[in-house]
Write a protein that holds these residues in place. Structure first.
Motif, PDB file in Angstrom:
ATOM      1  N   ARG A 169       0.981  -1.251  -0.101  1.00  0.00           N
ATOM      2  CA  ARG A 169      -0.028  -0.070  -0.082  1.00  0.00           C
ATOM      3  C   ARG A 169       0.951   1.253  -0.174  1.00  0.00           C
ATOM      4  NH1 ARG A 169      -3.403  -3.067   3.339  1.00  0.00           N
ATOM      5  NH2 ARG A 169      -2.501  -2.329   5.186  1.00  0.00           N
ATOM      6  N   ILE A 170       2.022   1.232   0.570  1.00  0.00           N
ATOM      7  CA  ILE A 170       2.893   2.295   0.568  1.00  0.00           C
ATOM      8  C   ILE A 170       3.501   2.569  -0.601  1.00  0.00           C
ATOM      9  CG2 ILE A 170       5.224   3.321   1.339  1.00  0.00           C
ATOM     10  CD1 ILE A 170       4.778   1.510   4.008  1.00  0.00           C
ATOM     11  N   VAL A 171       3.896   1.678  -1.238  1.00  0.00           N
ATOM     12  CA  VAL A 171       4.477   2.092  -2.609  1.00  0.00           C
ATOM     13  C   VAL A 171       3.246   2.431  -3.592  1.00  0.00           C
ATOM     14  CG1 VAL A 171       6.327   0.508  -2.603  1.00  0.00           C
ATOM     15  CG2 VAL A 171       4.594  -0.266  -3.290  1.00  0.00           C
ATOM     16  N   GLU A 172       2.207   1.900  -3.581  1.00  0.00           N
ATOM     17  CA  GLU A 172       0.941   2.308  -4.510  1.00  0.00           C
ATOM     18  C   GLU A 172       0.556   3.661  -4.038  1.00  0.00           C
ATOM     19  OE1 GLU A 172      -3.781   1.068  -4.979  1.00  0.00           O
ATOM     20  OE2 GLU A 172      -2.539   0.280  -3.261  1.00  0.00           O
ATOM     21  N   LYS A 173       0.464   4.181  -2.766  1.00  0.00           N
ATOM     22  CA  LYS A 173       0.236   5.620  -2.466  1.00  0.00           C
ATOM     23  C   LYS A 173       1.299   6.324  -3.121  1.00  0.00           C
ATOM     24  CE  LYS A 173      -2.063   4.770   1.925  1.00  0.00           C
ATOM     25  NZ  LYS A 173      -2.033   5.142   3.342  1.00  0.00           N
ATOM     26  N   LEU A 174       2.463   6.078  -3.204  1.00  0.00           N
ATOM     27  CA  LEU A 174       3.552   7.000  -3.680  1.00  0.00           C
ATOM     28  C   LEU A 174       3.971   6.828  -5.044  1.00  0.00           C
ATOM     29  CD1 LEU A 174       6.216   6.293  -0.906  1.00  0.00           C
ATOM     30  CD2 LEU A 174       5.104   8.407  -1.523  1.00  0.00           C
ATOM     31  N   ALA A 175       3.138   5.828  -5.820  1.00  0.00           N
ATOM     32  CA  ALA A 175       3.148   5.941  -7.158  1.00  0.00           C
ATOM     33  C   ALA A 175       4.306   5.288  -7.726  1.00  0.00           C
ATOM     34  CB  ALA A 175       2.385   6.896  -7.984  1.00  0.00           C
ATOM     35  N   LEU A 176       5.118   4.493  -7.087  1.00  0.00           N
ATOM     36  CA  LEU A 176       6.293   3.686  -7.389  1.00  0.00           C
ATOM     37  C   LEU A 176       6.022   2.804  -8.758  1.00  0.00           C
ATOM     38  CD1 LEU A 176       7.399   5.194  -4.892  1.00  0.00           C
ATOM     39  CD2 LEU A 176       9.129   3.158  -4.784  1.00  0.00           C
ATOM     40  N   ARG A 177       7.010   2.735  -9.808  1.00  0.00           N
ATOM     41  CA  ARG A 177       6.754   1.859 -10.658  1.00  0.00           C
ATOM     42  C   ARG A 177       6.972   0.544 -10.518  1.00  0.00           C
ATOM     43  NH1 ARG A 177      11.051   1.578 -13.213  1.00  0.00           N
ATOM     44  NH2 ARG A 177      11.616   3.684 -12.720  1.00  0.00           N
ATOM     45  N   TYR A 178       6.213  -0.594 -10.792  1.00  0.00           N
ATOM     46  CA  TYR A 178       6.648  -1.978 -10.679  1.00  0.00           C
ATOM     47  C   TYR A 178       7.674  -2.331 -11.644  1.00  0.00           C
ATOM     48  CZ  TYR A 178       5.769  -7.014 -10.634  1.00  0.00           C
ATOM     49  OH  TYR A 178       6.084  -8.333 -10.577  1.00  0.00           O
ATOM     50  N   GLU A 179       8.728  -2.973 -11.236  1.00  0.00           N
ATOM     51  CA  GLU A 179       9.293  -3.478 -12.255  1.00  0.00           C
ATOM     52  C   GLU A 179       9.696  -4.929 -12.196  1.00  0.00           C
ATOM     53  OE1 GLU A 179      13.171   0.265 -12.264  1.00  0.00           O
ATOM     54  OE2 GLU A 179      13.491  -1.590 -10.825  1.00  0.00           O
ATOM     55  N   GLY A 180       8.963  -5.671 -11.291  1.00  0.00           N
ATOM     56  CA  GLY A 180       8.953  -7.066 -11.583  1.00  0.00           C
ATOM     57  C   GLY A 180       9.272  -7.842 -10.347  1.00  0.00           C
ATOM     58  N   ARG A 181       9.334  -9.238 -10.533  1.00  0.00           N
ATOM     59  CA  ARG A 181       9.355 -10.177  -9.321  1.00  0.00           C
ATOM     60  C   ARG A 181      10.602 -10.795  -9.269  1.00  0.00           C
ATOM     61  NH1 ARG A 181       4.428 -13.276  -7.231  1.00  0.00           N
ATOM     62  NH2 ARG A 181       4.080 -11.398  -6.642  1.00  0.00           N
ATOM     63  N   ARG A 182      11.416 -10.511  -8.101  1.00  0.00           N
ATOM     64  CA  ARG A 182      12.701 -11.305  -8.034  1.00  0.00           C
ATOM     65  C   ARG A 182      12.538 -12.705  -7.084  1.00  0.00           C
ATOM     66  NH1 ARG A 182      16.638  -5.963  -6.790  1.00  0.00           N
ATOM     67  NH2 ARG A 182      16.033  -4.762  -8.499  1.00  0.00           N
ATOM     68  N   LEU A 183      12.715 -13.661  -8.055  1.00  0.00           N
ATOM     69  CA  LEU A 183      12.604 -14.929  -7.399  1.00  0.00           C
ATOM     70  C   LEU A 183      13.447 -15.265  -6.086  1.00  0.00           C
ATOM     71  CD1 LEU A 183      11.155 -17.024 -10.294  1.00  0.00           C
ATOM     72  CD2 LEU A 183       9.889 -15.667  -8.932  1.00  0.00           C
ATOM     73  N   ARG A 184      13.125 -15.700  -5.000  1.00  0.00           N
ATOM     74  CA  ARG A 184      14.005 -16.215  -3.823  1.00  0.00           C
ATOM     75  C   ARG A 184      15.026 -15.289  -3.934  1.00  0.00           C
ATOM     76  NH1 ARG A 184      12.195 -19.998  -7.007  1.00  0.00           N
ATOM     77  NH2 ARG A 184      14.004 -19.781  -8.511  1.00  0.00           N
ATOM     78  N   TYR A 185      14.747 -13.971  -3.519  1.00  0.00           N
ATOM     79  CA  TYR A 185      15.687 -12.781  -3.684  1.00  0.00           C
ATOM     80  C   TYR A 185      16.332 -12.575  -2.283  1.00  0.00           C
ATOM     81  CZ  TYR A 185      17.205  -8.114  -4.210  1.00  0.00           C
ATOM     82  OH  TYR A 185      17.768  -6.783  -4.299  1.00  0.00           O
ATOM     83  N   ILE A 186      15.665 -12.609  -1.065  1.00  0.00           N
ATOM     84  CA  ILE A 186      16.332 -12.409   0.111  1.00  0.00           C
ATOM     85  C   ILE A 186      15.681 -13.260   1.312  1.00  0.00           C
ATOM     86  CG2 ILE A 186      16.626 -10.685   1.996  1.00  0.00           C
ATOM     87  CD1 ILE A 186      15.712  -8.385  -0.019  1.00  0.00           C
ATOM     88  N   HIS A 187      16.728 -13.694   2.028  1.00  0.00           N
ATOM     89  CA  HIS A 187      16.638 -14.709   3.000  1.00  0.00           C
ATOM     90  C   HIS A 187      15.574 -13.837   4.254  1.00  0.00           C
ATOM     91  CE1 HIS A 187      17.167 -18.050   6.042  1.00  0.00           C
ATOM     92  NE2 HIS A 187      17.189 -18.839   4.663  1.00  0.00           N
ATOM     93  N   ILE A 188      14.318 -14.137   4.287  1.00  0.00           N
ATOM     94  CA  ILE A 188      13.396 -13.661   5.261  1.00  0.00           C
ATOM     95  C   ILE A 188      12.701 -14.662   5.926  1.00  0.00           C
ATOM     96  CG2 ILE A 188      11.196 -12.109   5.414  1.00  0.00           C
ATOM     97  CD1 ILE A 188      13.539 -10.596   4.245  1.00  0.00           C
ATOM     98  N   ASP A 189      12.796 -14.475   7.486  1.00  0.00           N
ATOM     99  CA  ASP A 189      11.831 -15.254   8.361  1.00  0.00           C
ATOM    100  C   ASP A 189      12.346 -16.832   8.167  1.00  0.00           C
ATOM    101  OD1 ASP A 189      10.059 -15.843  10.399  1.00  0.00           O
ATOM    102  OD2 ASP A 189       8.310 -16.152   9.113  1.00  0.00           O
ATOM    103  N   GLY A 190      13.589 -17.061   7.984  1.00  0.00           N
ATOM    104  CA  GLY A 190      13.911 -18.435   7.701  1.00  0.00           C
ATOM    105  C   GLY A 190      13.850 -19.106   6.299  1.00  0.00           C
ATOM    106  N   ALA A 191      13.518 -18.396   5.325  1.00  0.00           N
ATOM    107  CA  ALA A 191      13.393 -18.970   3.735  1.00  0.00           C
ATOM    108  C   ALA A 191      13.946 -17.948   2.807  1.00  0.00           C
ATOM    109  CB  ALA A 191      12.387 -19.615   3.672  1.00  0.00           C
TER     110      ALA A 191
END
Length: 202
Positions: free
Chosen positions: A154-176
């Motif tokens: 919702r934050i990036v939507e409010k700020l109208a940031l441009r979607y660039e795509g999905r990075r698969l398995r990009y960062i280790h978060i919460d154990g995976a």
């Protein structure tokens, strides 16, 4: 350029929301907020593969803040705290600051659950992007968000940031390894200021 540990301008604020350079004396407040918001923040916290990390808020943040300030001195990052009516309610960092042919940075943030949903974080992010463009002189800022993190989306939507795509398995978060959606903005896409894109915080 930013260097030498100089204070950020006091004008980095919009209404009741502000951001300022983190101080070592902020450690105790941030540690308390991390303890109180453990369940709220844990699904989005970075982890290290195969290494059990300490629980946020259970160890001193002073070494982390010292490292952040060293990166600030070296021009590699800008660590902010988020304030509301002058009180620290969260933290925001511009990291991976690049020069050369890129002139870019990544922004990440967290906020106390009791202050979420009040337009505080979008305002803080907008203030940070304005600072990174106008004062630091960067050309591009990106934010990478887990697709499941509806509040951050919702934050990036409010700020109208441009979607660039999905990075698969990009960062280790919460154990995976977790997928992240990448959003970005360049200086050419901003007319006026980022804060102008938002309604006043409640």
């Amino acid at each position: 350029m930013f260097s030498g540990g100089a204070e950020l301008p006091s004008s980095l604020g919009s209404g009741r929301v502000g951001i300022r350079l983190i101080h070592r004396r902020d450690a105790r407040t941030l540690e308390r907020l991390l303890r109180e918001n453990r369940a709220w923040l844990e699904p989005w916290e970075a982890t290290y593969p195969g290494i059990p990390g300490p629980t946020p808020g259970e160890v001193s943040l002073r070494p982390t803040i010292k490292r952040m300030l060293r990166q600030f001195d070296e021009g590699r990052g800008v660590p902010f705290v988020i304030t509301y009516d002058g009180a620290v309610v969260g933290q925001l960092s511009a990291s991976d600051v690049s020069r050369g042919a890129l002139w870019s940075a990544s922004v990440g943030y967290w906020i106390d659950a009791g202050h979420a949903g009040r337009n505080i974080t979008p305002t803080a992010v907008a203030l940070a992007i304005d600072y990174l463009f106008a004062t630091v002189g960067l050309h591009r800022v990106e934010i990478c968000i887990r697709p499941e993190n509806a509040a951050s989306l919702r934050i990036v939507e409010k700020l109208a940031l441009r979607y660039e795509g999905r990075r698969l398995r990009y960062i280790h978060i919460d154990g995976a390894w977790r997928d992240h959606d990448s959003f970005a903005i360049t200086r050419e896409e901003v007319s006026g200021s980022m804060v102008d894109r938002l309604a006043p915080p409640s």
